[in-house]
Design a protein around this motif. Structure first.
Motif, PDB file in Angstrom:
ATOM      1  N   GLY A   1       0.796  -1.223   0.000  1.00 62.51           N
ATOM      2  CA  GLY A   1       0.000   0.000   0.000  1.00 62.51           C
ATOM      3  C   GLY A   1       0.824   1.267   0.000  1.00 62.51           C
ATOM      4  N   ALA A   2       2.126   1.160   0.303  1.00 59.32           N
ATOM      5  CA  ALA A   2       3.000   2.328   0.262  1.00 59.32           C
ATOM      6  C   ALA A   2       3.141   2.884  -1.155  1.00 59.32           C
ATOM      7  N   LEU A   3       2.742   2.077  -2.158  1.00 57.96           N
ATOM      8  CA  LEU A   3       2.800   2.527  -3.552  1.00 57.96           C
ATOM      9  C   LEU A   3       1.589   3.370  -3.934  1.00 57.96           C
ATOM     10  N   LEU A   4       0.613   3.480  -3.042  1.00 59.06           N
ATOM     11  CA  LEU A   4      -0.610   4.227  -3.351  1.00 59.06           C
ATOM     12  C   LEU A   4      -0.366   5.641  -3.854  1.00 59.06           C
ATOM     13  N   PRO A   5       0.495   6.440  -3.205  1.00 63.59           N
ATOM     14  CA  PRO A   5       0.659   7.821  -3.678  1.00 63.59           C
ATOM     15  C   PRO A   5       0.999   7.930  -5.157  1.00 63.59           C
ATOM     16  N   GLN A   6       1.919   7.095  -5.654  1.00 67.92           N
ATOM     17  CA  GLN A   6       2.302   7.200  -7.063  1.00 67.92           C
ATOM     18  C   GLN A   6       1.164   6.755  -7.983  1.00 67.92           C
ATOM     19  N   TYR A   7       0.364   5.779  -7.551  1.00 68.85           N
ATOM     20  CA  TYR A   7      -0.782   5.361  -8.351  1.00 68.85           C
ATOM     21  C   TYR A   7      -1.846   6.452  -8.393  1.00 68.85           C
ATOM     22  N   LEU A   8      -2.111   7.079  -7.255  1.00 69.22           N
ATOM     23  CA  LEU A   8      -3.156   8.098  -7.187  1.00 69.22           C
ATOM     24  C   LEU A   8      -2.816   9.302  -8.067  1.00 69.22           C
TER      25      LEU A   8
END
Length: 444
Positions: free
Chosen positions: A286-293
């Motif tokens: 879930g730490a990858l969320l910012p780049q996906y958003l």
């Protein structure tokens, strides 16, 4: 702890609330399920008590603590704060055999607890929910057989229910070869089993792909925190002899994947949602969320001093084009809700393994997106979600397939599609025990 019921009590379909104004909320997310259950296993494999603070209290973690208790581990819950649990391993790591463990629908229980049952003093039978009978188990059990265990299947080979008969000895160098293409949990389970083996264990992944490498790195990192050692190179892991022991006090990070529906709500409804206690660094997918958003058009900021992640949007969602989700497949259903409401197309790749989760998530997502008027189709390793004007979407009764992420997916659609009803919203208790209250609080 849990009462081993096969299903959640199902109420009438829940009417998902519509967002009537831009959001403005700060959310406190419960502890990470992935970290909670890994820490519980590693604490049980040690020789001294470990206190876990901020542990997730949900169905999956209840099932994990029940399983460990069955094997002779004490899990003592703090009377003042139920998220504080002290784990006391049995003396000399003598786990209790000749018993049965109920896994529910929890992948971490059915694939990690055999790592401890390997060291039991007698056979251990594993069973679970009816839906769990479809979740593959064979690679991790093949690996345990290569360590000398015997597995007896009581139904279809490679699936629950089964009985694991421990080996007569727990030492000697061992080489394990399995195909972990359908789940990273197979490698993680074997890493946990090998972390306390008396001898060097080598694990080789023989498949062409390996889903959710961040989850495997999380397991490797947690074993390292417990004083173990894992050497990794090109689909091969070496684990030398070590005695694992976590520190006496561990604080569990919030579950970043469970934060996903809330931050994505800001994209869908507009406004801003903030997540407290967001770690500066994390092994969670879930730490990858910012780049996906950001790919979908959100404004994302992180306050490193206050540890707050802020997601802001005007409610206009861009399609993300081609997006490889292989490092974080567990948040694919959440991002699918965003993609289904976007103004251009999105294709997710690298998530064929989602066909073997709580349900066939790819099939379920296509079915539910089409149900409310959206447009989606399966590909060989993912989903293609095509843009549809929002005025063509309509409220429906959304199925959840006993899958917590399908339930939160439907709740997200309901933010902007009136009259969206969610069947069995209670299945969110698997990882977010108080989801409905948290969702309503965010909207308030």
């Amino acid at each position: 702890m849990s009462n081993h019921t096969n299903t959640f009590p199902i109420s009438s379909p829940w009417l998902a609330p519509v967002a009537v104004k831009p959001l403005d909320a700060t959310m406190q997310i419960p502890g990470s399920k992935s970290l909670s259950n890994r820490y519980l296993i590693l604490a049980a494999l040690g020789s001294k008590p470990v206190t876990l603070e901020g542990i997730l209290r949900s169905r999956d973690t209840e099932l994990m603590m029940d399983a460990l208790t069955t094997l002779g581990v004490q899990c003592i819950i703090d009377e003042r704060d139920s998220t504080i649990v002290t784990v006391i391993p049995p003396a000399d790591r003598k786990f209790v055999g000749n018993t049965s463990i109920y896994c529910g629908l929890a992948g971490t229980v059915m694939r990690f607890v055999p790592a401890i049952a390997l060291y039991a003093d007698g056979p251990v039978r594993f069973d679970g929910d009816e839906q769990a009978y479809k979740r593959p188990m064979k690679p991790v059990l093949d690996g345990l057989e290569q360590l000398g265990a015997e597995v007896i299947y009581h139904g279809v080979e490679g699936f629950l229910p089964f009985t694991l008969i421990p080996p007569s000895t727990f030492d000697g160098d061992k080489n394990i070869s399995i195909d972990s293409s359908s789940s990273s949990q197979f490698i993680s389970g074997l890493l946990l089993a090998a972390s306390t083996w008396n001898g060097e264990v080598t694990i080789t992944h023989t498949g062409e792909k390996l889903p959710s490498m961040p989850h495997i790195r999380m397991t490797m990192d947690d074993i390292s925190k417990a004083g173990g050692q894992v050497e990794y190179s090109q689909s091969l892991w070496k684990i030398p002899t070590r005695n694992v022991q976590l520190h006496s006090h561990i604080v569990v990070e919030p579950d970043l994947s469970n934060a996903a529906p809330f931050v994505c709500a800001a994209l869908i409804a507009g406004g801003e949602v903030r997540i407290a206690r967001w770690p500066a660094e994390s092994t969670q997918p879930g730490a990858l969320l910012p780049q996906y958003l950001r790919l979908f058009g959100a404004q994302v900021e992180y306050d490193s001093s206050a540890h707050i992640l802020s997601v802001h949007s005007d409610g206009i969602i861009n399609g993300a084009g081609m997006l490889d989700l292989s490092p974080a497949g567990e948040i694919a259903p959440t991002l699918a809700a965003v993609a289904a409401l976007a103004n251009s197309d999105t294709t997710f790749t690298g998530i064929s393994h989602l066909r073997g989760h709580e349900t066939d998530r790819l099939k379920a997502l296509v079915t539910e997106i089409k149900r409310f008027g959206g447009n989606a189709e399966e590909t060989s390793d993912g989903l293609k979600i095509s843009s549809v004007a929002r005025n063509q979407l309509h409220g429906e009764v959304m199925e959840t397939y006993a899958d917590h992420r399908m339930a939160t997916f439907a709740a997200m659609i309901g933010l902007v599609v009136p009259n969206t009803y969610v069947v069995n919203i209670e299945t969110t208790r698997k990882t977010i025990p108080d989801f409905v209250h948290m969702w309503m609080t965010m909207l308030a």
